[in-house]
Structure formats: structure tokens, C-alpha cells
Design an enzyme around this catalytic site. Structure first.
Site, PDB file in Angstrom:
ATOM      1  N   TYR A  97       0.806  -1.227   0.000  1.00 17.44           N
ATOM      2  CA  TYR A  97       0.000   0.000   0.000  1.00 17.44           C
ATOM      3  C   TYR A  97       0.840   1.278   0.000  1.00 17.44           C
ATOM      4  O   TYR A  97       0.286   2.374  -0.098  1.00 17.44           O
ATOM      5  CB  TYR A  97      -0.932   0.012   1.220  1.00 17.44           C
ATOM      6  CG  TYR A  97      -1.903  -1.136   1.219  1.00 17.44           C
ATOM      7  CD1 TYR A  97      -2.998  -1.143   0.358  1.00 17.44           C
ATOM      8  CD2 TYR A  97      -1.718  -2.227   2.067  1.00 17.44           C
ATOM      9  CE1 TYR A  97      -3.895  -2.198   0.344  1.00 17.44           C
ATOM     10  CE2 TYR A  97      -2.615  -3.294   2.060  1.00 17.44           C
ATOM     11  CZ  TYR A  97      -3.699  -3.273   1.202  1.00 17.44           C
ATOM     12  OH  TYR A  97      -4.578  -4.322   1.186  1.00 17.44           O
TER      13      TYR A  97
ATOM     14  N   HIS B  35      -4.613   6.120  -1.069  1.00 23.30           N
ATOM     15  CA  HIS B  35      -5.203   5.999   0.272  1.00 23.30           C
ATOM     16  C   HIS B  35      -4.168   6.259   1.367  1.00 23.30           C
ATOM     17  O   HIS B  35      -4.535   6.438   2.524  1.00 23.30           O
ATOM     18  CB  HIS B  35      -5.785   4.587   0.432  1.00 23.30           C
ATOM     19  CG  HIS B  35      -7.125   4.556   1.109  1.00 23.30           C
ATOM     20  ND1 HIS B  35      -7.956   5.649   1.251  1.00 23.30           N
ATOM     21  CD2 HIS B  35      -7.788   3.522   1.704  1.00 23.30           C
ATOM     22  CE1 HIS B  35      -9.054   5.293   1.887  1.00 23.30           C
ATOM     23  NE2 HIS B  35      -8.985   4.019   2.171  1.00 23.30           N
TER      24      HIS B  35
ATOM     25  N   TYR C 140      -5.302  -1.572   9.830  1.00 26.74           N
ATOM     26  CA  TYR C 140      -5.700  -1.216   8.470  1.00 26.74           C
ATOM     27  C   TYR C 140      -6.644  -0.023   8.519  1.00 26.74           C
ATOM     28  O   TYR C 140      -7.225   0.294   9.559  1.00 26.74           O
ATOM     29  CB  TYR C 140      -6.280  -2.429   7.737  1.00 26.74           C
ATOM     30  CG  TYR C 140      -5.166  -3.348   7.297  1.00 26.74           C
ATOM     31  CD1 TYR C 140      -4.472  -3.104   6.116  1.00 26.74           C
ATOM     32  CD2 TYR C 140      -4.752  -4.395   8.106  1.00 26.74           C
ATOM     33  CE1 TYR C 140      -3.408  -3.907   5.731  1.00 26.74           C
ATOM     34  CE2 TYR C 140      -3.684  -5.204   7.738  1.00 26.74           C
ATOM     35  CZ  TYR C 140      -3.016  -4.950   6.549  1.00 26.74           C
ATOM     36  OH  TYR C 140      -1.956  -5.727   6.180  1.00 26.74           O
TER      37      TYR C 140
ATOM     38  N   ASN D 298      -9.620   0.807   7.645  1.00 25.76           N
ATOM     39  CA  ASN D 298     -11.021   0.757   8.081  1.00 25.76           C
ATOM     40  C   ASN D 298     -11.193   0.601   9.587  1.00 25.76           C
ATOM     41  O   ASN D 298     -12.303   0.743  10.092  1.00 25.76           O
ATOM     42  CB  ASN D 298     -11.771  -0.365   7.351  1.00 25.76           C
ATOM     43  CG  ASN D 298     -11.933  -0.054   5.874  1.00 25.76           C
ATOM     44  OD1 ASN D 298     -11.567   1.019   5.403  1.00 25.76           O
ATOM     45  ND2 ASN D 298     -12.472  -1.001   5.130  1.00 25.76           N
TER      46      ASN D 298
ATOM     47  N   ASN E 204     -13.874   5.723   5.234  1.00 32.70           N
ATOM     48  CA  ASN E 204     -14.058   4.665   6.231  1.00 32.70           C
ATOM     49  C   ASN E 204     -13.100   4.788   7.409  1.00 32.70           C
ATOM     50  O   ASN E 204     -13.446   4.447   8.542  1.00 32.70           O
ATOM     51  CB  ASN E 204     -13.908   3.287   5.585  1.00 32.70           C
ATOM     52  CG  ASN E 204     -15.088   2.950   4.691  1.00 32.70           C
ATOM     53  OD1 ASN E 204     -16.182   3.456   4.882  1.00 32.70           O
ATOM     54  ND2 ASN E 204     -14.855   2.120   3.695  1.00 32.70           N
TER      55      ASN E 204
END
Length: 196
Positions: A16, A21, A66, A68, A114
Site C-alpha cells: 500500500y 489511500h 488497516y 477501516n 471509512n
């Protein structure tokens, strides 16, 4: 000395790194470089750095949960460092803002994010400043999840993203030194495209 806790939201792991994000992580890394703070501690499921800036104790954090479930790291960080509400600053990507833009807000809802939904839900309040970095909506045919965890394609998109991250880091520094109103005045009308 006031304690200011700055949390950049993102996803841990190489997969990531440098994705849209992870704008919050990247802005925190720029802040760390600009304030000579090393992100070398681990606390409350986050990478943390501590130092001083503008007469305040500055804490930089990258949750290693993570995205969320970001609140599972942010809430214990807040409990540990005990910043005043106006001294908790969240930095994160926003699909509702055009690429190359940064927005500072004194408080508000999570919108469509989120990670922020998790933070606000577990913290039980939304009265803290945030710096949002525009990544734009997914192009036609793109799934939202695929879009936010995608990398910037091409030198131009990478340059624009980095310019907006630099601008967001500057916005955080103004916020810390001079308050949210000053940061909003200085950055909410700008776009990194003007500087390119």
C-alpha cells in the site's frame, strides 16, 4: 507545553506504500523530515515520533491497523497523549476533493471516508481539525476500493500528488503554529496545480 497529536491515516505494508489511500502516511513522513522527528517508536498499534515544533510537543503517528479500523489505534493514542480536542489533527485522502487540492476543517463528519468513520465512531466525537488531501473520484469503470489503493500512474500525476502532500504538510505546520483559522485562510483556496 501543549501536546499536539498529528495522525496520518493509511494502510501498513509495502503493498500500500505510496498509494492514494496512504496520503496521510506520506504527509506525516514529510512532516517528520521537516521537523526532524524520527518515526521510530511503536505505541498503540502505531509508528510514532515525538519532538517539538512552534513551542509545542509534537507527536506524529501512522496507525498500523488497516485503514477501516484506524480508530483502534487513534483512540489509545489520544488516551495516552491526552491532546486537547483542537490539538488532535487527522490527515487523510479525500475522493470528494480534486487532485492537487488541500482542505483544512476545524471539525465535521467522516464523509465517505471509512478510516475517519472508524475514528469518529470509536472516539465518540468529531470536534477536531483535519487536513484532507484531494485524490479525486474514481474514473469511469473503476471500483472505489481499487481506485484508492492504486498507485499514481505517470510522472505528472506523481508530481501533482507530491506537491499536494507538501502543501498539506505546510498546512499542518501553520495549523500547529497559528491555529485552524490561519491554516484555512492560507490553504483552502490554493491548489498545487498553481505552483506546478
Amino acid at each position: 507545553m501543549d501536546t499536539v497529536l498529528i495522525v496520518g491515516l493509511g494502510n501498513p505494508g509495502e503493498k500500500y506504500a505510496r498509494t492514494r489511500h496512504n496520503a496521510g502516511f506520506d504527509v506525516v513522513e514529510i512532516l517528520a523530515a521537516k521537523t526532524n522527528i524520527r518515526l521510530q517508536k511503536h505505541r498503540a498499534r502505531a509508528k510514532v515520533g515525538e519532538g517539538n515544533y512552534a513551542g509545542k510537543r509534537l507527536i506524529l503517528a501512522q496507525p498500523q491497523t488497516y485503514m477501516n479500523v484506524s480508530g483502534e489505534s487513534v483512540v489509545p493514542l489520544v488516551q495516552w497523549y491526552k491532546p486537547a480536542p483542537q490539538n488532535l489533527i487527522l490527515v487523510y485522502d479525500d475522493v470528494d476533493l480534486p487532485p492537487g487540492t488541500v482542505r483544512v476543517r476545524p471539525s465535521g463528519s467522516s464523509g465517505t471516508h471509512n478510516g475517519m468513520r472508524s475514528v469518529i465512531g470509536l472516539l465518540g466525537r468529531e470536534d477536531f481539525p483535519r487536513v484532507r488531501v484531494g485524490i479525486g473520484p474514481p474514473p469511469d469503470g473503476w471500483d472505489m476500493v481499487d481506485w484508492v489503493i492504486s498507485h499514481y500512474a505517470g510522472a505528472e500525476a506523481q508530481k501533482e500528488a507530491f506537491a499536494s502532500y507538501l502543501m498539506a504538510a505546510d498546512a499542518v505546520r501553520v495549523l500547529v503554529a497559528d491555529g485552524v483559522e490561519a491554516a484555512m485562510r492560507a490553504f483552502n483556496k490554493k491548489s498545487s496545480r498553481e505552483d506546478a
